[in-house]
Design a protein around this motif. Structure first.
Motif, PDB file in Angstrom:
ATOM      1  N   UNK A  22       1.476  -1.131  -0.083  1.00  0.00           N
ATOM      2  CA  UNK A  22       0.264   0.273  -0.029  1.00  0.00           C
ATOM      3  C   UNK A  22       1.336   1.320   0.050  1.00  0.00           C
ATOM      4  N   UNK A  23       1.906   1.066   0.312  1.00  0.00           N
ATOM      5  CA  UNK A  23       3.149   2.228   0.702  1.00  0.00           C
ATOM      6  C   UNK A  23       3.782   2.705  -0.929  1.00  0.00           C
ATOM      7  N   UNK A  24       3.971   1.448  -1.531  1.00  0.00           N
ATOM      8  CA  UNK A  24       4.495   1.777  -2.412  1.00  0.00           C
ATOM      9  C   UNK A  24       2.702   2.345  -3.333  1.00  0.00           C
ATOM     10  N   UNK A  25       1.926   2.224  -3.737  1.00  0.00           N
ATOM     11  CA  UNK A  25       1.156   2.013  -3.988  1.00  0.00           C
ATOM     12  C   UNK A  25       0.722   3.915  -4.105  1.00  0.00           C
ATOM     13  N   UNK A  26       0.931   4.427  -2.686  1.00  0.00           N
ATOM     14  CA  UNK A  26       0.279   5.191  -2.615  1.00  0.00           C
ATOM     15  C   UNK A  26       1.945   6.567  -2.154  1.00  0.00           C
ATOM     16  N   UNK A  27       2.024   7.766  -3.741  1.00  0.00           N
ATOM     17  CA  UNK A  27       3.033   8.594  -3.659  1.00  0.00           C
ATOM     18  C   UNK A  27       3.099   9.447  -3.128  1.00  0.00           C
ATOM     19  N   UNK A  28       3.803  10.491  -2.329  1.00  0.00           N
ATOM     20  CA  UNK A  28       3.570  11.488  -1.476  1.00  0.00           C
ATOM     21  C   UNK A  28       3.139  12.686  -2.667  1.00  0.00           C
ATOM     22  N   UNK A  80      12.587   9.661   5.153  1.00  0.00           N
ATOM     23  CA  UNK A  80      12.198   8.506   5.314  1.00  0.00           C
ATOM     24  C   UNK A  80      10.901   8.721   5.013  1.00  0.00           C
ATOM     25  N   UNK A  81      10.289   9.684   5.769  1.00  0.00           N
ATOM     26  CA  UNK A  81       9.108  10.334   5.822  1.00  0.00           C
ATOM     27  C   UNK A  81       7.856  10.852   4.788  1.00  0.00           C
ATOM     28  N   UNK A 129       7.958   1.554   7.472  1.00  0.00           N
ATOM     29  CA  UNK A 129       7.811  -0.157   7.420  1.00  0.00           C
ATOM     30  C   UNK A 129       9.131  -0.590   8.725  1.00  0.00           C
ATOM     31  N   UNK A 130       8.381  -1.334   9.543  1.00  0.00           N
ATOM     32  CA  UNK A 130       9.227  -1.434  11.211  1.00  0.00           C
ATOM     33  C   UNK A 130      11.011  -2.667  10.519  1.00  0.00           C
ATOM     34  N   UNK A 131      11.745  -2.587  11.606  1.00  0.00           N
ATOM     35  CA  UNK A 131      12.564  -3.661  10.770  1.00  0.00           C
ATOM     36  C   UNK A 131      12.318  -4.550  11.349  1.00  0.00           C
TER      37      UNK A 131
END
Length: 102
Positions: free
Chosen positions: A13-19, A85-86, A93-95
């Motif tokens: 989901x994070x990859x799909x939504x860009x800032x 990273x923001x 993503x947590x390590x």
């Protein structure tokens, strides 16, 4: 679920939504703004007077002052770089070791 199917994770989901573009530029700018001061401190540590007279530079030649200037450079550069990273997926993503503890 079939073995060939993959479960959707939060990273998908994070990859799909860009800032937005302005936030990406602001994050990069925040990382670049502190760079000149860090380079100036590193020049002092390496022995370049960087605008100081011989008398004024004498205080920077002690080992304690050099360690302090390196610490200040790292203490300002690392958080500034973390602003990227923001706006990037890896910032959400947590390590793996942290994910097990949470």
């Amino acid at each position: 679920m079939r073995p060939t199917q993959r479960a959707h994770s939060p990273t998908d989901a994070a990859l799909a939504s860009s800032a937005p573009r302005w936030t990406v530029r602001s994050a990069h700018l925040a990382a670049l703004v502190v760079l000149p001061a860090g380079l100036w401190r590193i020049a002092l540590v390496l022995g370049f007077p960087a605008g100081y007279t011989a008398e004024g530079f004498a205080g920077f030649e002690t080992p304690g002052a050099k360690v302090w200037m390196l610490f200040l450079s790292a203490a300002t550069e690392l958080p500034a770089l973390l602003t990227i990273g923001l706006v990037r997926p890896w910032g959400e993503v947590l390590p793996r070791p942290s994910a097990r503890r949470a």
